[in-house]
Design an enzyme around this catalytic site. Structure first.
Site, PDB file in Angstrom:
ATOM      1  N   SER A  55      -0.930 -26.891  -1.681  1.00  0.00           N
ATOM      2  CA  SER A  55      -0.838 -25.526  -2.344  1.00  0.00           C
ATOM      3  C   SER A  55      -2.349 -24.953  -2.502  1.00  0.00           C
ATOM      4  O   SER A  55      -2.525 -23.953  -3.177  1.00  0.00           O
ATOM      5  CB  SER A  55      -0.091 -25.097  -3.354  1.00  0.00           C
ATOM      6  OG  SER A  55      -0.578 -26.066  -4.570  1.00  0.00           O
ATOM      7  N   GLU A 100       1.235   7.532   4.540  1.00  0.00           N
ATOM      8  CA  GLU A 100       2.491   6.695   5.483  1.00  0.00           C
ATOM      9  C   GLU A 100       2.210   5.292   4.996  1.00  0.00           C
ATOM     10  O   GLU A 100       3.275   4.440   4.891  1.00  0.00           O
ATOM     11  CB  GLU A 100       2.090   6.969   6.906  1.00  0.00           C
ATOM     12  CG  GLU A 100       2.369   8.329   7.269  1.00  0.00           C
ATOM     13  CD  GLU A 100       1.936   8.731   8.595  1.00  0.00           C
ATOM     14  OE1 GLU A 100       1.262   7.611   9.245  1.00  0.00           O
ATOM     15  OE2 GLU A 100       2.185   9.680   9.025  1.00  0.00           O
ATOM     16  N   LYS A 141      -4.726  16.060  16.547  1.00  0.00           N
ATOM     17  CA  LYS A 141      -4.007  15.476  15.431  1.00  0.00           C
ATOM     18  C   LYS A 141      -4.915  15.244  14.044  1.00  0.00           C
ATOM     19  O   LYS A 141      -6.254  14.825  14.030  1.00  0.00           O
ATOM     20  CB  LYS A 141      -3.774  14.187  15.856  1.00  0.00           C
ATOM     21  CG  LYS A 141      -2.407  14.242  16.797  1.00  0.00           C
ATOM     22  CD  LYS A 141      -1.236  15.032  16.312  1.00  0.00           C
ATOM     23  CE  LYS A 141      -0.651  14.079  15.302  1.00  0.00           C
ATOM     24  NZ  LYS A 141       0.182  13.010  15.684  1.00  0.00           N
ATOM     25  N   TYR A 154      11.663 -27.753 -13.148  1.00  0.00           N
ATOM     26  CA  TYR A 154      10.705 -27.337 -12.220  1.00  0.00           C
ATOM     27  C   TYR A 154      11.039 -27.973 -10.846  1.00  0.00           C
ATOM     28  O   TYR A 154      11.715 -28.956 -10.565  1.00  0.00           O
ATOM     29  CB  TYR A 154       9.207 -27.930 -12.377  1.00  0.00           C
ATOM     30  CG  TYR A 154       8.315 -27.516 -11.207  1.00  0.00           C
ATOM     31  CD1 TYR A 154       7.657 -26.271 -11.288  1.00  0.00           C
ATOM     32  CD2 TYR A 154       8.126 -28.424 -10.286  1.00  0.00           C
ATOM     33  CE1 TYR A 154       6.823 -25.856 -10.440  1.00  0.00           C
ATOM     34  CE2 TYR A 154       7.206 -28.102  -9.404  1.00  0.00           C
ATOM     35  CZ  TYR A 154       6.551 -26.723  -9.081  1.00  0.00           C
ATOM     36  OH  TYR A 154       5.670 -26.273  -8.300  1.00  0.00           O
ATOM     37  N   THR A 213      16.669  20.512  -2.851  1.00  0.00           N
ATOM     38  CA  THR A 213      17.669  19.614  -2.849  1.00  0.00           C
ATOM     39  C   THR A 213      18.388  19.387  -1.752  1.00  0.00           C
ATOM     40  O   THR A 213      18.588  20.243  -0.821  1.00  0.00           O
ATOM     41  CB  THR A 213      18.945  19.888  -3.970  1.00  0.00           C
ATOM     42  OG1 THR A 213      19.609  21.234  -3.463  1.00  0.00           O
ATOM     43  CG2 THR A 213      18.374  20.266  -5.334  1.00  0.00           C
ATOM     44  N   HIS A 214      18.699  18.105  -1.197  1.00  0.00           N
ATOM     45  CA  HIS A 214      19.125  17.521  -0.148  1.00  0.00           C
ATOM     46  C   HIS A 214      18.233  18.138   1.197  1.00  0.00           C
ATOM     47  O   HIS A 214      18.357  18.396   2.194  1.00  0.00           O
ATOM     48  CB  HIS A 214      20.659  18.536   0.395  1.00  0.00           C
ATOM     49  CG  HIS A 214      21.657  18.054  -0.729  1.00  0.00           C
ATOM     50  ND1 HIS A 214      22.301  16.741  -0.726  1.00  0.00           N
ATOM     51  CD2 HIS A 214      21.986  18.964  -1.589  1.00  0.00           C
ATOM     52  CE1 HIS A 214      23.151  16.990  -1.858  1.00  0.00           C
ATOM     53  NE2 HIS A 214      23.081  18.134  -2.288  1.00  0.00           N
ATOM     54  N   GLN A 239       6.744 -22.941  -5.634  1.00  0.00           N
ATOM     55  CA  GLN A 239       5.660 -22.922  -5.016  1.00  0.00           C
ATOM     56  C   GLN A 239       5.461 -21.791  -3.900  1.00  0.00           C
ATOM     57  O   GLN A 239       4.413 -21.201  -3.974  1.00  0.00           O
ATOM     58  CB  GLN A 239       5.159 -24.321  -4.346  1.00  0.00           C
ATOM     59  CG  GLN A 239       3.960 -24.412  -3.658  1.00  0.00           C
ATOM     60  CD  GLN A 239       3.647 -25.415  -3.223  1.00  0.00           C
ATOM     61  OE1 GLN A 239       3.619 -26.588  -3.930  1.00  0.00           O
ATOM     62  NE2 GLN A 239       3.158 -25.670  -1.910  1.00  0.00           N
ATOM     63  N   SER A 270      -6.040  10.760  16.016  1.00  0.00           N
ATOM     64  CA  SER A 270      -5.441  10.316  17.159  1.00  0.00           C
ATOM     65  C   SER A 270      -6.471   9.974  18.336  1.00  0.00           C
ATOM     66  O   SER A 270      -7.401  10.419  18.604  1.00  0.00           O
ATOM     67  CB  SER A 270      -4.330  11.125  17.873  1.00  0.00           C
ATOM     68  OG  SER A 270      -4.286  10.682  19.007  1.00  0.00           O
ATOM     69  N   ASN A 326      -3.722  13.132  10.702  1.00  0.00           N
ATOM     70  CA  ASN A 326      -2.490  12.210  10.237  1.00  0.00           C
ATOM     71  C   ASN A 326      -2.615  11.697   8.745  1.00  0.00           C
ATOM     72  O   ASN A 326      -3.744  11.361   8.199  1.00  0.00           O
ATOM     73  CB  ASN A 326      -2.530  11.057  11.162  1.00  0.00           C
ATOM     74  CG  ASN A 326      -2.252  11.115  12.415  1.00  0.00           C
ATOM     75  OD1 ASN A 326      -1.559  12.204  12.897  1.00  0.00           O
ATOM     76  ND2 ASN A 326      -2.953  10.384  13.472  1.00  0.00           N
ATOM     77  N   ASN A 352       3.119 -29.056 -14.462  1.00  0.00           N
ATOM     78  CA  ASN A 352       4.608 -28.254 -14.464  1.00  0.00           C
ATOM     79  C   ASN A 352       4.095 -27.054 -15.530  1.00  0.00           C
ATOM     80  O   ASN A 352       4.185 -25.719 -15.291  1.00  0.00           O
ATOM     81  CB  ASN A 352       5.512 -28.718 -14.756  1.00  0.00           C
ATOM     82  CG  ASN A 352       6.356 -29.598 -13.786  1.00  0.00           C
ATOM     83  OD1 ASN A 352       5.750 -29.656 -12.483  1.00  0.00           O
ATOM     84  ND2 ASN A 352       7.220 -30.407 -14.013  1.00  0.00           N
TER      85      ASN A 352
END
Length: 452
Positions: free
Chosen positions: A24, A291, A284, A318, A156-157, A323, A278, A286, A111
């Site tokens: 690890s 996003e 464009k 443990y 709403t919706h 890990q 773009s 963006n 541990n």
């Protein structure tokens, strides 16, 4: 390098493939400074409790403090064949101060050691996340302060519903962030428990003083049960839950930014410094930050599920499976920079207030005000709702909105309409009328801003 557990296995070396699979070390490097900090506290306690001599304790602490400085300067000589951060630090410490380094692990197991490292790491993550949450909340409050009288459709919706103040929308997101900060604070509190002294799982026969180590490390409490101390990873799940819900809230706001800055809505424009373009379409612009914030929300929710799925099948105490929790935990750190980037975008937004206002004039957003008008004169709201519904249907059939509606038309549907009804369906009047506690009336929004 001899493994910390080599005595049990004689002269046979661990298969290199198995060593690579079980190591690890690369994951541990991220928590190295916390590991050394915990070891310094442990070494001092060993000296105070006369488990090692004062001279030995001073040698251990001095050696560890130099290692801490090396890690901070990114100059620590990581042994390539070390199994984990614990063995790497102990090996370098032995090379520097001699055999006394072997006494550092007295009254301690890897541990309880790794449990402490992760708790200290999670505390740092909580602090970082809280700072970013505050930064985004402050950015929203500052923008809200300038937009109290800016009106746009509330939805709403995803359909236009009623006129609301833009500041009221911003403050709605601030409320969610306020709850997120509370969750992060609770996660931090639950992480601030020292497991040192639990040993492998059963405690230790040495006269340790866990409370003094906890105080030195700035932790509020010590463990109550040694088995639970090394098995518990609730604090990892707590942090990831707080981070995941924070990311969900950030994603909801990011989605609104994507919509508002689209040509279909046209309510806002991103600063050129905060948008991308773009490679093929020159026109464009963006909303990549928004996003990516949405995308990271899905990722962090997956991290939370990964941790919970691992925990559900583990017997006490443990297990090596724990890990694997390091990867989703580390990934949880992606939320804080996402919030900071979103705050930067908020500060640079430009709003088209006229476009927002025009949007409130289409879709009969003040139809509820007509129903409320009748209800205030004693008409049961259900009856008032039906009357206004018929008015809406008639206006739709004519291809008309509520604008241009006459008192004569209203009274043809219900004689109880008074002349004031025509004033009440004006967008600004509708907004100002929502004076109930927590409502969108500018006066209420200014109260909320004063408390934010």
């Amino acid at each position: 390098m001899k493994d910390l557990w080599a005595g049990r296995f004689g002269s046979r070396q661990l298969d290199p493939q198995i060593r690579a699979f079980t190591s690890s070390l690369e994951l541990d490097k991220r928590i190295a400074k916390h590991d050394v900090r915990g070891s310094i506290g442990h070494a001092r306690m060993l000296g105070r409790q006369n488990i090692v001599t004062p001279e030995e304790a001073r040698a251990l602490v001095a050696g560890l403090e130099q290692i801490a400085r090396d890690i901070e300067a990114d100059s620590f000589p990581w042994p390539a064949d070390a199994e984990d951060v614990h063995s790497a630090v102990e090996r370098v410490l032995r090379e520097r101060i001699g055999p006394v380094a072997g006494k550092l692990h007295t009254a301690r197991s890897r541990n309880d050691q790794i449990a402490l490292d992760l708790r200290l790491f999670v505390i740092d993550l909580c602090d970082e996340l809280d700072r970013s949450l505050r930064e985004l909340a402050v950015a929203l409050v500052e923008r809200a302060d300038r937009e109290v009288d800016t009106v746009l459709p509330g939805y709403t919706h995803l359909q236009r519903a009623q006129p609301v103040s833009l500041a009221h929308v911003f403050l709605a997101h601030v409320e969610a962030l306020r709850r997120d900060r509370q969750r992060v604070a609770h996660a931090r509190e639950r992480a601030a428990i020292s497991p040192l002294g639990a040993g492998a799982l059963a405690g230790t026969p040495h006269p340790v003083d866990p409370e003094s180590v906890a105080r030195e490390l700035g932790l509020e409490r010590t463990f109550r049960n040694s088995i639970d101390a090394v098995a518990d990873r609730d604090f990892v799940a707590d942090f990831l839950y707080a981070a995941a819900l924070t990311a969900v809230h950030a994603s909801r706001f990011a989605e609104e930014l994507v919509l508002w800055t689209s040509a279909e809505f046209g309510f806002a424009e991103l600063s050129d410094e905060h948008a991308t373009g773009s490679s093929i379409m020159p026109q464009k612009k963006n909303a990549d930050v928004a996003e990516l914030v949405r995308g990271r929300a899905g990722r962090i929710v997956g991290d939370l599920v990964a941790v919970l799925t691992t925990l559900k099948g583990l017997p006490l105490a443990y297990d090596g499976d724990l890990q694997e929790q390091r990867v989703p935990l580390y990934d949880g750190a992606i939320v804080a920079p996402a919030l900071a980037a979103l705050a930067t975008v908020v500060r640079g937004l430009r709003f088209d207030r006229e476009a927002m206002h025009r949007a409130t004039e289409r879709g009969m957003l003040t139809a509820t005000d007509l129903a409320d008008h009748l209800a205030r004169s004693g008409v049961p709201f259900r009856e008032a709702h039906e009357v206004v519904g018929k008015i809406v249907r008639e206006r739709l059939a004519k291809g008309a909105d509520l604008a241009g509606l006459t008192l004569e038309e209203l009274q043809r549907h219900d004689a109880r309409f008074a002349a004031t009804a025509l004033d009440e369906i004006a967008v600004e009047k509708s907004l100002a009328a929502r004076t109930s506690p927590g409502g969108t009336a500018p006066a209420r929004v200014r109260e909320a801003l004063a408390e934010a």
